[in-house]
Design an enzyme around this catalytic site. Structure first.
Site, PDB file in Angstrom:
ATOM      1  N   LYS A  43       8.379  22.507 -12.473  1.00  0.00           N
ATOM      2  CA  LYS A  43       7.301  22.214 -11.581  1.00  0.00           C
ATOM      3  C   LYS A  43       6.616  23.442 -11.026  1.00  0.00           C
ATOM      4  O   LYS A  43       5.263  23.797 -11.012  1.00  0.00           O
ATOM      5  CB  LYS A  43       7.873  21.421 -10.579  1.00  0.00           C
ATOM      6  CG  LYS A  43       6.904  20.911  -9.486  1.00  0.00           C
ATOM      7  CD  LYS A  43       7.362  19.865  -8.451  1.00  0.00           C
ATOM      8  CE  LYS A  43       6.159  19.645  -7.345  1.00  0.00           C
ATOM      9  NZ  LYS A  43       6.719  18.865  -6.215  1.00  0.00           N
ATOM     10  N   GLY A  48      10.299  16.874  -7.710  1.00  0.00           N
ATOM     11  CA  GLY A  48      11.064  17.096  -9.018  1.00  0.00           C
ATOM     12  C   GLY A  48      11.724  15.926  -9.560  1.00  0.00           C
ATOM     13  O   GLY A  48      11.786  15.606 -10.574  1.00  0.00           O
ATOM     14  N   ARG A  49      12.843  15.243  -8.721  1.00  0.00           N
ATOM     15  CA  ARG A  49      13.512  14.294  -8.906  1.00  0.00           C
ATOM     16  C   ARG A  49      12.960  12.967  -9.239  1.00  0.00           C
ATOM     17  O   ARG A  49      13.551  12.136  -9.585  1.00  0.00           O
ATOM     18  CB  ARG A  49      14.744  14.281  -7.759  1.00  0.00           C
ATOM     19  CG  ARG A  49      14.278  13.989  -6.394  1.00  0.00           C
ATOM     20  CD  ARG A  49      15.174  14.410  -5.441  1.00  0.00           C
ATOM     21  NE  ARG A  49      14.729  14.347  -4.110  1.00  0.00           N
ATOM     22  CZ  ARG A  49      14.103  15.236  -3.415  1.00  0.00           C
ATOM     23  NH1 ARG A  49      13.676  16.324  -4.133  1.00  0.00           N
ATOM     24  NH2 ARG A  49      13.447  15.340  -2.231  1.00  0.00           N
ATOM     25  N   HIS A  55      39.771   5.042 -17.078  1.00  0.00           N
ATOM     26  CA  HIS A  55      41.033   6.025 -17.386  1.00  0.00           C
ATOM     27  C   HIS A  55      40.761   7.290 -16.624  1.00  0.00           C
ATOM     28  O   HIS A  55      41.468   8.058 -16.874  1.00  0.00           O
ATOM     29  CB  HIS A  55      41.233   6.157 -18.980  1.00  0.00           C
ATOM     30  CG  HIS A  55      41.370   4.710 -19.625  1.00  0.00           C
ATOM     31  ND1 HIS A  55      42.444   4.096 -19.616  1.00  0.00           N
ATOM     32  CD2 HIS A  55      40.178   4.095 -20.019  1.00  0.00           C
ATOM     33  CE1 HIS A  55      42.471   3.089 -20.514  1.00  0.00           C
ATOM     34  NE2 HIS A  55      41.029   2.937 -20.363  1.00  0.00           N
ATOM     35  N   LYS A  91      19.211  29.931  -2.822  1.00  0.00           N
ATOM     36  CA  LYS A  91      18.176  30.579  -3.942  1.00  0.00           C
ATOM     37  C   LYS A  91      18.208  31.827  -2.968  1.00  0.00           C
ATOM     38  O   LYS A  91      17.949  33.301  -3.685  1.00  0.00           O
ATOM     39  CB  LYS A  91      16.972  29.935  -3.699  1.00  0.00           C
ATOM     40  CG  LYS A  91      17.068  28.489  -4.710  1.00  0.00           C
ATOM     41  CD  LYS A  91      15.659  28.207  -4.809  1.00  0.00           C
ATOM     42  CE  LYS A  91      15.369  26.812  -5.227  1.00  0.00           C
ATOM     43  NZ  LYS A  91      14.305  26.173  -5.225  1.00  0.00           N
ATOM     44  N   GLU A 121      16.722  30.298 -12.920  1.00  0.00           N
ATOM     45  CA  GLU A 121      17.466  29.817 -13.806  1.00  0.00           C
ATOM     46  C   GLU A 121      16.589  29.542 -15.123  1.00  0.00           C
ATOM     47  O   GLU A 121      16.671  29.963 -16.236  1.00  0.00           O
ATOM     48  CB  GLU A 121      18.265  28.670 -13.743  1.00  0.00           C
ATOM     49  CG  GLU A 121      19.320  28.425 -12.747  1.00  0.00           C
ATOM     50  CD  GLU A 121      18.936  28.255 -11.218  1.00  0.00           C
ATOM     51  OE1 GLU A 121      17.960  28.366 -10.896  1.00  0.00           O
ATOM     52  OE2 GLU A 121      19.747  27.593 -10.542  1.00  0.00           O
ATOM     53  N   GLU A 164      19.579  14.705  -3.086  1.00  0.00           N
ATOM     54  CA  GLU A 164      18.402  15.655  -2.851  1.00  0.00           C
ATOM     55  C   GLU A 164      17.432  15.073  -2.037  1.00  0.00           C
ATOM     56  O   GLU A 164      16.802  15.431  -1.151  1.00  0.00           O
ATOM     57  CB  GLU A 164      17.931  16.203  -4.192  1.00  0.00           C
ATOM     58  CG  GLU A 164      17.241  17.509  -3.700  1.00  0.00           C
ATOM     59  CD  GLU A 164      16.718  18.419  -4.920  1.00  0.00           C
ATOM     60  OE1 GLU A 164      17.828  19.296  -5.580  1.00  0.00           O
ATOM     61  OE2 GLU A 164      15.641  18.142  -5.641  1.00  0.00           O
TER      62      GLU A 164
HETATM   63  O1  F6P Z   1      16.944  22.045  -6.630  1.00  0.00           O
HETATM   64  C1  F6P Z   1      15.644  22.131  -6.232  1.00  0.00           C
HETATM   65  C2  F6P Z   1      14.701  21.922  -7.257  1.00  0.00           C
HETATM   66  O2  F6P Z   1      13.481  22.426  -6.678  1.00  0.00           O
HETATM   67  C3  F6P Z   1      14.798  20.444  -7.423  1.00  0.00           C
HETATM   68  O3  F6P Z   1      14.276  19.688  -6.488  1.00  0.00           O
HETATM   69  C4  F6P Z   1      13.924  20.531  -8.848  1.00  0.00           C
HETATM   70  O4  F6P Z   1      14.029  19.351  -9.549  1.00  0.00           O
HETATM   71  C5  F6P Z   1      14.471  21.561  -9.180  1.00  0.00           C
HETATM   72  O5  F6P Z   1      14.913  22.543  -8.437  1.00  0.00           O
HETATM   73  C6  F6P Z   1      13.705  22.579 -10.366  1.00  0.00           C
HETATM   74  O6  F6P Z   1      12.674  22.727 -10.107  1.00  0.00           O
HETATM   75  P1  F6P Z   1      11.347  23.261 -10.932  1.00  0.00           P
HETATM   76  O7  F6P Z   1      10.788  22.139 -11.797  1.00  0.00           O
HETATM   77  O8  F6P Z   1      10.403  23.734  -9.948  1.00  0.00           O
HETATM   78  O9  F6P Z   1      11.744  24.486 -11.726  1.00  0.00           O
END
Ligand code: F6P
Length: 543
Positions: free
Chosen positions: A214, A274-275, A390, A518, A220, A360
């Site tokens: 987003k 995002g979620r 199990h 972060k 990462e 979240e």
């Molecule tokens: O974990 C924080 C967050 O902002 C989530 O809400 C989101 O889904 C994820 O990081 C990834 O964010 P992005 O899509 O901006 O890389």
């Protein structure tokens, strides 16, 4: 009635409506589910609701008709109808970020007017969906070619959180019924082991990377995308990036700066959390795997559930009932977690997706007005049955705390192994029944005596074999795990999360809680971090 998103909130547990629920809970709290069923065999029919092909049997919850009445009154007292209207109208209910929350617009049918902050958005939504569909078709019918003219056999989604969990879960759930399509891989973790394993298994000339973020700044994702680009350029040269990388983001400037052409970028908007984003271009990897028609079925199922959520009376409204029951279990019965147990191997990532969605969203220590919550939303966890039987079901049956379970069960299988499906169904129903029935010391005694046990050995054995029982669960039945019913199931849980946020008085749509870690990770990466006096001795000692 107009309610400002940040206006003072009375904690749920200090309202008259909730006091009435708690008084009733005190009066009936010792009633056992076994006794409730013995007194009324029809509760399986009366405590049951259906929508969009899904059935919610909540007769194994520790409630009676009066509890339900009182819980429904709580929904009214918390202005759930008004909040639902505000959500659907695209008001900026995410007040800490000044944003509307309009993932519902992503699954609305073409032509249905949808708004965010007063601006019509449905045209833009369908333009992107159409571009995604056209692109997916080109990849799937092999007219999109890699830099050396090869067809695409593998799609690698690089993203994390909502940019990973939704498309990964949908792919896993639907691939078995989707027919041919490129293989889908998902890389989320900054641990290079994940990307390295995927890169080893694919051919650069036949691989398409979908960088999904987003913000297009997530550490990462950018680290993995940069590493994947280096790997591709080493193999095929820099011009190949145009044929092997596409992007999904709201930040199209950053996409261009990364070197992906605007024509290969699929946008979405800041009113999509995002979620909640799998319905947007974030679903591109899933669409590439299952095809546009199946992806649209997923959207149709979710839209059907949105309509149900808006139109059905609360007493038959699946998300409303699930939200009320969750708060009942949490606040009246003191259950601090909620277990999700899909009896469907294809839903192996469902609990992962759902735990981000719920925790979240509602994992907050303050309410909308910044004052403390009285109780946190239950931690959500789980795994597929029968595997989980199990693993952690021992604790569900005999642990000292009660963890309510949502059993999710697609009735008809899509494979030709009917005996397996019979076993799967029997196990799901048996687990729910066992949690409820329990086993008394007298029953255990009778069983052991029949096996010839006696004396001290018998007395010592009994407590270990007793099951307390009276443990609540929901049973959620799907006729089949197809795209439509999966979409409806997902939207049902999304709207449950919204209902919970309204009941607790929380803004479910920001996530400030991810920021501090972060910031600190960035600080630890500075060259002088080992000597940073603002860091604690433990952290510095490991740098
Ligand atoms: O974990 C924080 C967050 O902002 C989530 O809400 C989101 O889904 C994820 O990081 C990834 O964010 P992005 O899509 O901006 O890389």
């Amino acid at each position: 009635m107009s309610i400002s998103a940040g206006a003072a909130v009375i904690p749920l547990e200090r309202t008259d409506a909730w006091s009435a629920v708690l008084s009733h809970a005190r009066a009936t709290g010792s009633d056992s589910l076994n006794a409730l069923f013995a007194a009324d065999e029809t509760r399986a029919q009366s405590l049951c609701a259906t929508a969009c092909g899904l059935t919610l049997d909540f007769s194994k919850q520790r409630i009676d008709a009066r509890t339900l009445e009182l819980l429904l009154a709580v929904a009214e007292a918390r202005d759930l109808k008004t909040w639902r209207t505000r959500l659907m109208a695209g008001e900026a209910i995410n007040h800490t970020e000044g944003r509307a929350v309009m993932h519902v617009a992503l699954r609305a049918p073409r032509g249905l007017p949808m708004f965010a902050d007063g601006k019509r958005i449905d045209g833009d939504v369908h333009d992107v969906l159409d571009r995604m569909a056209a692109f997916s078709e080109r990849v799937r019918d092999w007219s999109w070619r890699g830099a050396r003219g090869d067809t695409i056999t593998d799609v690698v989604n690089i993203g994390i959180g909502g940019s990973d969990l939704g498309p990964r879960m949908v792919c896993e759930a639907l691939t078995a019924i989707a027919g041919k399509g490129p293989r889908a891989h998902f890389v989320a973790n900054v641990d290079g082991a994940q990307l390295a394993a995927v890169l080893e298994s694919v051919d650069p000339a036949r691989t398409l990377f979908v960088v999904t973020s987003k913000t297009f700044t997530t550490q990462e994702t950018m680290a993995n995308a940069n590493a994947a680009r280096r790997w591709l350029v080493d193999a095929l040269g820099a011009p190949a990036v145009a044929k092997h990388f596409v992007a999904v983001s709201t930040n199209l400037d950053a996409v261009t700066a990364f070197g992906i052409e605007p024509t290969n970028a699929f946008g979405f908007w800041d009113w999509v959390g995002g979620r909640y984003s799998v319905w947007s271009a974030v679903g591109l990897s899933a669409m590439l795997r299952v095809g546009p028609a199946m992806f649209r079925e997923l959207l149709a199922g979710a839209h059907a559930m949105d309509r149900h959520f808006v139109e059905a009376p609360f007493a038959q409204n699946l998300p409303v009932l699930l939200g009320l029951l969750a708060v009942w279990n949490q606040s009246a019965l003191g259950c601090s977690t909620q277990v999700i147990a899909p009896y469907a191997q294809r839903l192996v990532f469902f609990a992962d997706w759902l735990q981000q969605l719920e925790m979240e969203s509602n994992g907050k220590y303050v309410m909308r007005d910044g004052t403390p919550v009285t109780r946190s939303t239950p931690a959500l966890w789980g795994d597929v049955g029968t595997n989980s039987q199990h693993a952690f079901f021992q604790m569900l049956h005999q642990g000292p705390e009660v963890h309510p379970v949502d059993f999710i069960l697609p009735v008809k299988a899509d494979h030709a192994l009917p005996e397996q499906q019979r076993l799967l169904i029997a196990n799901a129903l048996a687990q729910a029944a066992a949690l409820m029935r329990g086993k008394t010391a007298d029953e255990v005694r009778a069983e052991l005596v029949a096996k010839g046990m006696k004396g001290e050995a018998l007395e010592q054995a009994i407590p270990h074999r007793v099951f307390p029982g009276n443990r609540p669960s929901n049973l959620i039945l799907l006729p089949r795990l197809d795209a439509f019913h999966l979409g409806a199931l997902m939207a049902m849980y999304e709207q449950r999360t919204f209902v919970l946020s309204v009941l607790w008085g929380i803004n479910a749509y920001d996530q400030w809680g991810v920021e501090l870690g972060k910031q600190l990770a960035t600080r630890l990466l500075q060259p002088d971090a080992k000597h940073d006096p603002g860091l604690d001795g433990s952290t510095r000692s490991h740098l």
